[in-house]
Design an enzyme around this catalytic site. Structure first.
Site, PDB file in Angstrom:
ATOM      1  N   ASP A  37       4.315  -5.109  -7.284  1.00 36.51           N
ATOM      2  CA  ASP A  37       3.693  -3.847  -6.863  1.00 36.51           C
ATOM      3  C   ASP A  37       4.257  -2.669  -7.663  1.00 36.51           C
ATOM      4  OD1 ASP A  37       6.015  -4.610  -5.211  1.00 36.51           O
ATOM      5  OD2 ASP A  37       5.791  -2.617  -4.367  1.00 36.51           O
ATOM      6  N   GLY A  86       0.833  -1.208   0.000  1.00 36.34           N
ATOM      7  CA  GLY A  86       0.000   0.000   0.000  1.00 36.34           C
ATOM      8  C   GLY A  86       0.860   1.247   0.000  1.00 36.34           C
TER       9      GLY A  86
END
Ligand code: AMP
Ligand code: MG
Length: 472
Positions: free
Chosen positions: A244, A86
């Site tokens: 990611d 995140g």
């Protein structure tokens, strides 16, 4: 405020599961380093004065219409799954639809801690901010799909890394910040409704022609196959191709310990944290396939008929190496002046690359010099080039305008790693002139600019960067 950003925030309209609302955390004394006026025009932003720009792009003043949030994602880092990453030091301010009709994210990076910061401080130091600014804008000028840099601001605060460093915030612009890892997090948690919602969102935003999850997979595969071939063609090494950092829109994203090849060697690695060479130059195509396979695994979780989905996804992923190879060939054909395809082209290119590796030939300067008497000078043994050039000249007799083709495919200027490092060292001392000079020169990478010839020079032995740290 005269600064106006015409926000239209589609991500903030998705359910809460996709993000954590988070305002940027104000900093002590923002100072504007750079503002990309051309990009601002494309984004339809009405710029304000320098003070407003500094306040806004440091995160101290929230522009009207912004709905800041930190995005949730996970991902494989160096092959190991990390269930929660995140935005740990970034917030998405929102999106604008540009004058070209394209929707883009505007994100502050280095804007303070979020729900996803884990042990991190949520900040960035000046070095990586300037590196990303220069290299991403250079990639754009090279014609490579990439996130872009809208602004860089000094925070007036100290960030602790290897030592105390000046803090900074980068404003990053992207077609989106959807990553392979954005899909992985919902798939791994079995949150199938969110996975479906995300799939629909990605299709609508990036690939409206794509049909269903497998259509999306095919589109991302094609975009990544184009992207990686374009990296290879300019000698770019990303350095951290974790899932990611793999963009669903097919942009180069997350410039960490990235660098361009100086002398050509396929096994070149720059990142000091990549000890096994997983993300070496020549491994990048294989890693891209691996990343797309992780996307396939995630997307399949939402399919009713899993067996059929696995079969289709396997077929899609297995076609990627050939696609990469075709894209690679087309780009390297152009680099040696070919617009048509003949038997033996692939071997001709590979033979040149082998000779370059054996003779420590500079990647950029060798290709740029093809067709001049300077190409052979790039080789420790110039005869190695001469031998190759016999077959090449014969092949060129079937081409109409090879010089023009090569000039358009082979840049004179790339952001060489030692120049980027020198630029950062100067900036830390308060001298931003190398930063501005690099931006100006690298905006025209295909024009010769004889007055800037020093920026085409490979590093002297004393200038070779020993390690490009991830200490971002
Ligand atoms: P990156 O190496 O930039 O791709 O980051 C990998 C992950 O680490 C992401 O989840 C980042 O948000 C997080 N991260 C990196 N640096 C920091 C930091 N200084 N503070 C908080 N999170 C960070
Ligand atoms: Mg990242």
């Amino acid at each position: 405020m005269t600064l106006k950003i015409p926000f239209d925030n589609s991500y903030a309209r998705l359910p809460d599961a996709f993000y954590a609302r988070q305002a940027p955390v104000p900093v002590r004394a923002p100072q504007l380093i750079a503002f990309n006026a051309d990009l601002a025009r494309l984004l339809d932003i009405a710029p304000g004065d320098v003070h407003e720009l500094a306040e806004t792009f440091a995160g101290n003043a929230l522009p009207a219409g912004a709905e800041p949030l930190a995005q949730l994602y996970s991902g494989h880092q160096f092959g190991n799954y990390n269930p929660q990453l995140g935005d740990g030091r970034a917030v998405l301010l929102g999106e604008t639809v540009g004058t070209d009709g394209v929707r883009r994210d505007i994100q502050l990076k280095g804007s303070g801690p979020t729900l996803f910061s884990r042990q991190g401080d949520g900040r960035a130091w000046l070095g990586p901010v300037l590196r990303e600014y220069v290299v991403s804008e250079a990639m754009h000028a090279l014609g490579i799909q990439t996130t872009r840099a809208l602004a860089a601001v000094e925070t007036g605060e100290i960030v602790l890394r290897e030592g105390p460093m000046p803090g900074a915030v980068l404003t990053r612009v992207a077609r989106s910040h959807l990553r392979v890892g954005t899909f992985q997090v919902f798939a791994a948690r079995g949150q199938i409704d969110s996975l479906r919602r995300l799939t629909e969102y990605a299709i609508a935003r990036h690939y409206p022609q794509a049909e269903g999850p497998m259509g999306l997979l095919r589109a991302v595969r094609d975009a990544q196959a184009q992207l990686i071939a374009s990296w290879m063609s300019v000698g770019f090494i990303h350095g951290v191709m974790n899932t990611d950092n793999c963009s669903v829109a097919g942009e180069t994203i997350d410039y960490g310990p990235c660098a361009f090849l100086d002398s050509y060697h396929p096994n070149t690695v720059y990142s000091s944290i990549d000890r096994a060479g997983r993300y070496a130059y020549s491994n990048q195509p294989d890693i891209a396939v691996w990343n797309v396979a992780q996307l396939a695994t995630a997307l399949i979780q939402q399919m009713e008929d899993k067996e059929a989905a696995v079969e289709e996804a396997t077929e899609i992923v297995h076609a990627m190496p050939d696609l990469l190879q075709q894209n690679w060939l087309a780009r390297f054909q152009a680099k040696i002046g070919l617009t048509t395809t003949r038997d033996g082209d692939q071997e001709l290119i590979s033979d040149l690359l082998v000779r370059m590796a054996q003779n420590q030939a500079d990647f950029t300067n060798t290709f740029r010099a093809l067709g001049t008497d300077k190409a052979r000078d790039q080789f420790t043994d110039p005869l190695a080039f001469d031998e190759w050039a016999v077959g090449w000249q014969a092949r060129l007799s079937h081409e109409e305008a090879p010089t023009e083709v090569m000039q358009a495919a082979n840049p004179a200027f790339i952001p060489r790693n030692h120049r980027v490092e020198q630029m950062i060292e100067a900036a830390v001392q308060g001298d931003y002139s190398p930063f501005h000079r690099l931006n100006t020169v690298l905006a025209q990478p295909f024009s010769d600019q004889p007055e800037n010839a020093d920026l085409t020079r490979p590093p002297l032995e004393s200038e070779v960067v020993q390690a490009t740290f991830c200490g971002t």
